[in-house]
Design a protein around this motif. Sequence first.
Motif, mmCIF file in Angstrom:
data_model
loop_
_atom_site.group_PDB
_atom_site.id
_atom_site.type_symbol
_atom_site.label_atom_id
_atom_site.label_comp_id
_atom_site.label_asym_id
_atom_site.label_seq_id
_atom_site.Cartn_x
_atom_site.Cartn_y
_atom_site.Cartn_z
ATOM 1 N N ARG A 1 0.809 -1.214 0.000
ATOM 2 C CA ARG A 1 0.000 0.000 0.000
ATOM 3 C C ARG A 1 0.840 1.261 0.000
ATOM 4 O O ARG A 1 0.317 2.358 -0.154
ATOM 5 N N GLU A 2 2.140 1.134 0.188
ATOM 6 C CA GLU A 2 2.992 2.322 0.214
ATOM 7 C C GLU A 2 3.683 2.548 -1.124
ATOM 8 O O GLU A 2 3.899 3.673 -1.529
ATOM 9 N N ASN A 3 4.080 1.480 -1.742
ATOM 10 C CA ASN A 3 4.750 1.626 -3.029
ATOM 11 C C ASN A 3 4.172 0.611 -4.012
ATOM 12 O O ASN A 3 4.827 -0.344 -4.412
ATOM 13 N N ASP B 1 10.031 6.766 -10.805
ATOM 14 C CA ASP B 1 9.998 6.334 -9.418
ATOM 15 C C ASP B 1 9.754 7.578 -8.566
ATOM 16 O O ASP B 1 10.537 8.506 -8.588
ATOM 17 N N TRP B 2 8.657 7.623 -7.859
ATOM 18 C CA TRP B 2 8.374 8.793 -7.050
ATOM 19 C C TRP B 2 7.718 8.404 -5.744
ATOM 20 O O TRP B 2 7.414 7.226 -5.538
ATOM 21 N N ALA B 3 7.478 9.373 -4.863
ATOM 22 C CA ALA B 3 7.135 9.039 -3.483
ATOM 23 C C ALA B 3 5.658 9.232 -3.149
ATOM 24 O O ALA B 3 5.238 8.952 -2.046
ATOM 25 N N PHE B 4 4.848 9.736 -4.089
ATOM 26 C CA PHE B 4 3.470 10.095 -3.733
ATOM 27 C C PHE B 4 2.432 9.278 -4.501
ATOM 28 O O PHE B 4 1.349 9.756 -4.804
ATOM 29 N N GLU C 1 -0.674 8.803 -2.101
ATOM 30 C CA GLU C 1 -0.953 9.815 -1.065
ATOM 31 C C GLU C 1 -2.328 10.441 -1.323
ATOM 32 O O GLU C 1 -2.776 10.511 -2.459
ATOM 33 N N ARG D 1 1.508 19.031 -3.488
ATOM 34 C CA ARG D 1 2.724 18.264 -3.186
ATOM 35 C C ARG D 1 2.836 17.022 -4.081
ATOM 36 O O ARG D 1 3.933 16.576 -4.402
ATOM 37 N N ARG E 1 4.098 18.374 -7.399
ATOM 38 C CA ARG E 1 5.488 18.810 -7.269
ATOM 39 C C ARG E 1 6.442 17.614 -7.237
ATOM 40 O O ARG E 1 7.474 17.614 -7.916
#
Lengths: 150, 294, 659
Positions: B167-169, B186-189, B192, B212, B215
């Motif tokens: 569920r996070e990545n 590859d990104w972090a959101f 979110e 965010r 961005r």
Amino acid sequence: MSVKETNDPKIIAFCCNWCTYTGADLAGLNRSHYPENVHIVRVPCSGRVNPQFILRAFRNGCDGVMVCGCHPGDCHYSTGNYFTRRRFTLMKRLLEYNGIDPGRFHARWISGSEAGKFRDTAEEVTAMVRKLGPNTRYREYARREMSADE
Amino acid sequence: MRKYSYFPGCSMESTAKPYRLATEYVMGKLGIGLVEIEDWNCCGATSGHTLSEALGLALPARSLALAEKRNPELDILTGCASCYARLRLAMYKARTDERAKYIIEKTIDMPYAAAREVYNFLDVFSLPDVREGIAERVVRKLTGLKAACYYGCLNVRPAEVTGAPDRENPTSMDEIVALTGAEPVDWAFKAECCGAAHQNDAASASRALPHRILRDAQSNGAEAIVTACPMCNLNLEMRQDGYVNRTGMDRIPVFSLSELLAVAMGASAKRIALEAHYVPSAAVLARALRRKDA
Amino acid sequence: MSKIGVFVCHCGTNIANTVDVERAVASARELPGVAFASEYKYMCSEPGQQMIKDAIEEYGLDRVVIASCSPRMHETTFRKMLKDTKVNPYMLEIANIREQCSWVHTDKAKATEKAIRLIRMSVAKAARDEPLFASSIPIEKRALVIGGGIAGIQAALDIADAGHEVALLEREPSIGGKMAMLDKTFPTLDCSACISTPKMVDAGAHPNIKLLTSCEVVKTEGYIGNFQVTIRRNARYVNHDICTGCGLCETKCPVKTDSEFNHGLSKRPAIYKLFPQAVPSKPVIDKNSCLKLTKGKCGVCEKVCPLGCIDYADEDREFTETFGAIVFATGYELIDWTALYGEYGGGRYPDMLTGLQFERLVNASGPTEGHIVRPSDGKEPKTVAIVKCVGSRDPKKGKSYCSRACCMYAAKHAHQILDKLPGTRVFIFYIDVRTPGKGYEEFYDQTRKDGAIYVRGRISKIYKDGDKLVCNGEDTLLGKQVKVMADMVVLETAMTPSSGIEELATMFGVARDVNDWIQEAHPKLRPVETQVGGVFLAGTCQGPRDIPDTVAHASAAAAKVVSLLNKSEMETSPMISVVRREHCCGCGACEKICPYTAITLEEIDDRVGAKRVKRPIASVNSGLCQGCGACTAACRTGAIDLLGFRNAQILEEVDALCL
């Protein structure tokens, strides 16, 4: 003497000394309450439990039987519970053949740390056996045999 | 042929025209049958469950119960993350919580067995044979299109309800996007919250949320964001004025996975009404189509 | 007719509150074979035991039933007591009316009925008890310590100092374990290597200690006093008998691969010592990265070695040795957070370190010679976020337990950053701060005074923005969201049991708890023993703990080993299988089922009618039989039976319940 016609079942639990018996002790230490119907017989290993013991219990009018040992792979004597597993899969069918509801017989794996699981199993099995009512299958037979003894 | 009971949801019927047209196009190409649930109703997102637990469960459950009654052999499919979350929760609760099941059946006055699964498009596109089908039907490559795959929080969370492996990545959409020749960044959101549910009632708390996401996508090199939810898509597009003013960054096109696949499968911009997007997206797709393999 | 004495214990109020003891005694008196029944407040106490002894004398009892706590608690106590009487210690049955009756039931009438039934069952079994006599087996006066970290080293040194031989086994090429990686130790801040390397050297030089580095246990047989352990020594490719550890080979090796000792923060050659102070201080070749061993070319180390120690043909070698006692000191590993915490980037960002990586970074012999710099660009961080409980106290994603040492080493990390880089902002995200230990609270307090900023709350997400690591979280004391733009993040991750612990535990038949830590025999009273006789525990293999606790635990395990090895022989349980020869048909079913190869078929002379014949029958080796009873359930003719748990005894119990 014979088993009374009440719905307060008698359940016998053959428990391996190294896991389930310890787990039941831990349930005591935790003051986890379960029905008074469950009576533990201490055996060194679930593999020690001879099917004869179970047949005798049912013949005598015992309402439910549990055989509890270590989780497969965790046997104190390395392989005993594998034999238990195989033996009691067959046992269930033998009981069914003899007119004993397989719901009266339960083989479970409960480790020494699973006090909660022991309590839950005791509750669950008692409830299930209570639902099935008293085991009267061999009552007549037993009575006849006993009077013949006397 | 694969067939599903289909729950379109309200966005599909209104703001998400390109998404709807592209989905119809892609499903047609893939030979996946969508049987619209007869007399479906609002899934209850986003306010139903905050008002009443019973309402929040009964609204989605009614549509599910209708689907199971009419087509008991079909699983249910939806293309919207909010709908998916509500439908899936109703299914999960009916299966795991006797009290909830009682409330549901009492409220909708129908039996609901929760015998069928609720899926989203990502689940279906990730099936091995469907994935093969997609690869076979890609007629033009979106070479080198740097795409940030945005899953939307409700497609993956909560894990015990959705059963999403990560569920996070999550990576399922990235794998599908890569089939078209595009390059998922590859990104972090990825999962979110975009704040879509509260843009009107709690603007100050939620306005910064899409910013965010935009961005992080851009700072990781994305040229476009690919979504799996019409609400996310709308929100990420409509908040870009404020974003541009606040950060001085450029706008970034946002479109759905279905649109990306439709283009790769040969649909024209017109066929899927790409012009309906608030942030123009045709150019970035056209550029990718022109690009030759390096 | 047997003369059974029944003794019902009140256990203070533990039993008496829920079970009507007097009624239990009265009903016991009525049972067949019972010659005497009585009660007492504490049967296990001195006067309680005396009462039993007196009753045996006075009433000529020949067997005893005690209704009290679990036999796991006091069976041994009462057996010992019976040694001074005319009653054989095995003519004893215990009815468990505390753990399995009074503590788990509340209805006094029903609990009393159950207690009466349990006593009836024990009496029925006791009536068929028979005298048994323990035999004794010699004890091999050598111990095997598995794991060469500080726990193993300490246990080995203590056993060796007491005059017994010890083999100290370690799968890595050097002993030292995790403690050798640490920089400083809390709360005294003494250098970890300065206090652990002398112990390593002592262990290496001790005349009673044999080091078995690069070794693993592959098989074990036997039992307390006589474990036959098969050990594999993995190929080293360097002859340690002649190698002087000059180190020339290491400088010439062309290979560069990730250093496991520095947790990937630096490179090492293919022929290497684990770290400069390694014991034994001799290199080994890593067969996975060596060019000669993987591709068949190179051979530089062989050329430069002045003594010709290099042997590319070296092979794994197995050997079997006998030990009287085993110590598990297998230690811990850090949980693999990258697989669990996608929201922290899942290991994508090089400037996020685990606690152990940070230890190497800040260590003067580490990859940066102790300079705290970012691995990505070598710059000093201005802001550092330390996140505690990553994988600990997190039942959803990681482990539910507390890893115990992290609060203190997180404070130590903060202290070290503030000490080496004054002016750095250090944020510590925590759930609780736990400092139970001498000088621990004071150390934590000092760290806060030094300027570390403690924020109560978990971090929900870490992502990269430019060259900053953005940490989003909540300050739960203020009820506000917080965002820290950090240059470096240190994750204080959960301790988990070492890899391979499952196989090892299974080999020795040792139980593991729900988290795979080795289960001690009793959580309070037997913390260094296991359920398996002769197998002891030292350090973190039993659960997370810090260095002082580990050392104390290891010394305690050593004391247990020494008291075992000081005996020349020990009693074995007489509760083993026996064969009734005339009933045995020689089918061999028991032979196949026995897990200890204790049963063999032997040929005897017999007679069928008037004819003399030879036929096979089962025979039990009393030294090998462990008394599991598997054979008894497999026997078709009922010829094999288990002493202490005979078929007839268990059937009596069943009958007694069903009356």
